[in-house]
Write an enzyme that holds these catalytic residues in place. Structure first.
Site, PDB file in Angstrom:
ATOM      1  N   ASP A  67       0.761  -1.338   0.007  1.00 29.75           N
ATOM      2  CA  ASP A  67       0.066   0.081  -0.083  1.00 29.75           C
ATOM      3  C   ASP A  67       0.763   1.306  -0.186  1.00 29.75           C
ATOM      4  OD1 ASP A  67       0.878  -0.440   2.615  1.00 29.75           O
ATOM      5  OD2 ASP A  67      -0.968  -0.663   3.420  1.00 29.75           O
ATOM      6  N   ASP A 136      -8.187  -1.735  14.154  1.00 32.47           N
ATOM      7  CA  ASP A 136      -9.542  -1.995  13.465  1.00 32.47           C
ATOM      8  C   ASP A 136      -9.703  -3.224  12.668  1.00 32.47           C
ATOM      9  OD1 ASP A 136      -8.384  -1.315  11.211  1.00 32.47           O
ATOM     10  OD2 ASP A 136      -9.414   0.654  10.975  1.00 32.47           O
ATOM     11  N   HIS A 138      -7.885  -3.791  10.042  1.00 28.68           N
ATOM     12  CA  HIS A 138      -7.690  -3.611   8.460  1.00 28.68           C
ATOM     13  C   HIS A 138      -6.279  -4.371   8.153  1.00 28.68           C
ATOM     14  CE1 HIS A 138      -5.170   0.322   9.738  1.00 28.68           C
ATOM     15  NE2 HIS A 138      -4.388  -0.663   9.207  1.00 28.68           N
ATOM     16  N   GLU A 143      -9.873  -0.750   4.999  1.00 30.85           N
ATOM     17  CA  GLU A 143     -10.422  -0.286   6.224  1.00 30.85           C
ATOM     18  C   GLU A 143     -11.787  -1.115   6.612  1.00 30.85           C
ATOM     19  OE1 GLU A 143      -8.830   1.201   8.369  1.00 30.85           O
ATOM     20  OE2 GLU A 143      -8.229   3.165   8.102  1.00 30.85           O
TER      21      GLU A 143
HETATM   22  C1  GLP Z   1      -0.520   0.581   8.590  1.00 32.41           C
HETATM   23  C2  GLP Z   1      -0.155  -0.240   7.497  1.00 32.41           C
HETATM   24  C3  GLP Z   1      -0.724  -1.814   7.650  1.00 32.41           C
HETATM   25  C4  GLP Z   1       0.047  -2.371   9.028  1.00 32.41           C
HETATM   26  C5  GLP Z   1      -0.584  -1.322   9.939  1.00 32.41           C
HETATM   27  C6  GLP Z   1      -0.266  -1.695  11.346  1.00 32.41           C
HETATM   28  O1  GLP Z   1      -2.080   0.761   8.489  1.00 32.41           O
HETATM   29  N1  GLP Z   1      -0.799   0.038   6.071  1.00 32.41           N
HETATM   30  O2  GLP Z   1       0.038  -2.752   6.450  1.00 32.41           O
HETATM   31  O3  GLP Z   1      -0.348  -3.606   9.132  1.00 32.41           O
HETATM   32  O4  GLP Z   1      -0.285  -0.115   9.673  1.00 32.41           O
HETATM   33  O5  GLP Z   1       1.024  -1.072  11.891  1.00 32.41           O
HETATM   34  P1  GLP Z   1       1.719  -1.598  13.143  1.00 32.41           P
HETATM   35  O6  GLP Z   1       2.420  -2.841  12.666  1.00 32.41           O
HETATM   36  O7  GLP Z   1       2.720  -0.484  13.044  1.00 32.41           O
HETATM   37  O8  GLP Z   1       0.888  -1.605  14.220  1.00 32.41           O
END
Ligand code: GLP
Length: 260
Positions: A67, A136, A138, A143
């Site tokens: 992404d 949440d 995702h 989302e």
């Molecule tokens: C972002 C990314 C996701 C990732 C999420 C959680 O939203 N787009 O791919 O899984 O963050 O991040 P973290 O691992 O820092 O909690």
């Protein structure tokens, strides 16, 4: 779906790095889908250490992005392109030619999304997609209530996700509202999905994704549709799982040659 409960984030990183190393020894030019955020860092560190010690040859590996933020200026240090180059591609000694991602600065975002889906298919598809999970539920930036059949497209972030990601920016207002993300349908085309979650803040999302019903409101529950999905969690992230003991027993009894 297989759930592997590991003692901590470092053990999770090691297990997944071993899995990637085994994949690269079978298929040296494998296409690895990588995720951003804090969670996967132990995977990248463990894989870079294996590459540096000669335990795995990563020289033909290819890396692709999950992404991207929309509208950050080219080269912004928190664009996911910059993050993946800094945390994955360069530490593995790879060049930018081994790397692909969607263009978050494109004038025509819809065309850039379609182009990225095409490029992934032309590259032979993703062999292993590493995923994190948002608080949440995702995956990527899909989302809640994202279509389970969605393709790469533009999405709007929830307030919660912008807040969660504000730590990477100088101020919360700087977190873009819009992103490009591989769709859930796109993600499900990868040959192996590996989701890593660590820490108590992820426990509820993990429990809903693994043991709750398949539902667009919990995008990570889409892993239930995939024939080869592995969820690697530390004890804290596993703390909401009713079947934790069953998952432990199953993994303990698993023949080692099977891997994850
Ligand atoms: C972002 C990314 C996701 C990732 C999420 C959680 O939203 N787009 O791919 O899984 O963050 O991040 P973290 O691992 O820092 O909690």
């Amino acid at each position: 779906m297989e759930v592997v409960i590991v003692p901590d984030a470092v053990a999770g990183g090691e297990l997944i790095a071993e899995t990637i190393a085994a994949l690269l020894s079978r298929k040296p030019g494998a296409l690895l889908g990588v995720a951003t955020g804090s969670t996967p860092l132990p995977v990248y560190e463990a894989l870079a250490a294996k590459a540096a010690s000669g335990a795995v040859d990563v020289s033909r590996a290819r890396i692709c992005q999950l992404d991207e933020y929309v509208g950050l200026p080219a080269g912004h240090p928190e664009s996911y392109r910059s993050v993946v180059l800094r945390e994955v591609v360069r530490p593995l000694g790879l060049g930018e030619d081994a790397f692909m991602g969607p263009d978050g600065a494109a004038g025509d975002i819809a065309a850039a999304c379609a182009e990225y889906d095409r490029a992934l298919a032309e590259a032979g598809g993703v062999d292993l997609q590493l995923l994190g999970i948002g608080t949440d539920g995702h995956i990527g930036f899909n989302e809640p209530c994202s279509s389970l059949a969605s393709r790469t497209r533009i999405k709007t972030l929830t307030r919660q996700t912008r807040q969660d990601n504000a730590r990477f920016f100088d101020s919360p207002e700087e977190v873009p509202h819009h992103v490009i993300t591989q769709g859930i349908g796109t993600i499900l085309e990868a040959r192996h999905l590996v989701l890593l979650a660590t820490g108590e803040a992820k426990a509820e999302a993990v429990a809903l994704a693994v043991e709750g019903p398949l539902a667009a409101v919990v995008p990570a529950s889409a892993l239930q549709l995939h024939p080869h999905a592995t969820v690697v969690v530390d004890e804290a992230a596993a703390s909401g799982l009713k079947l934790a003991d069953y998952f432990r027993d199953t993994y303990a009894a698993k023949p080692q040659w099977q891997g994850i």
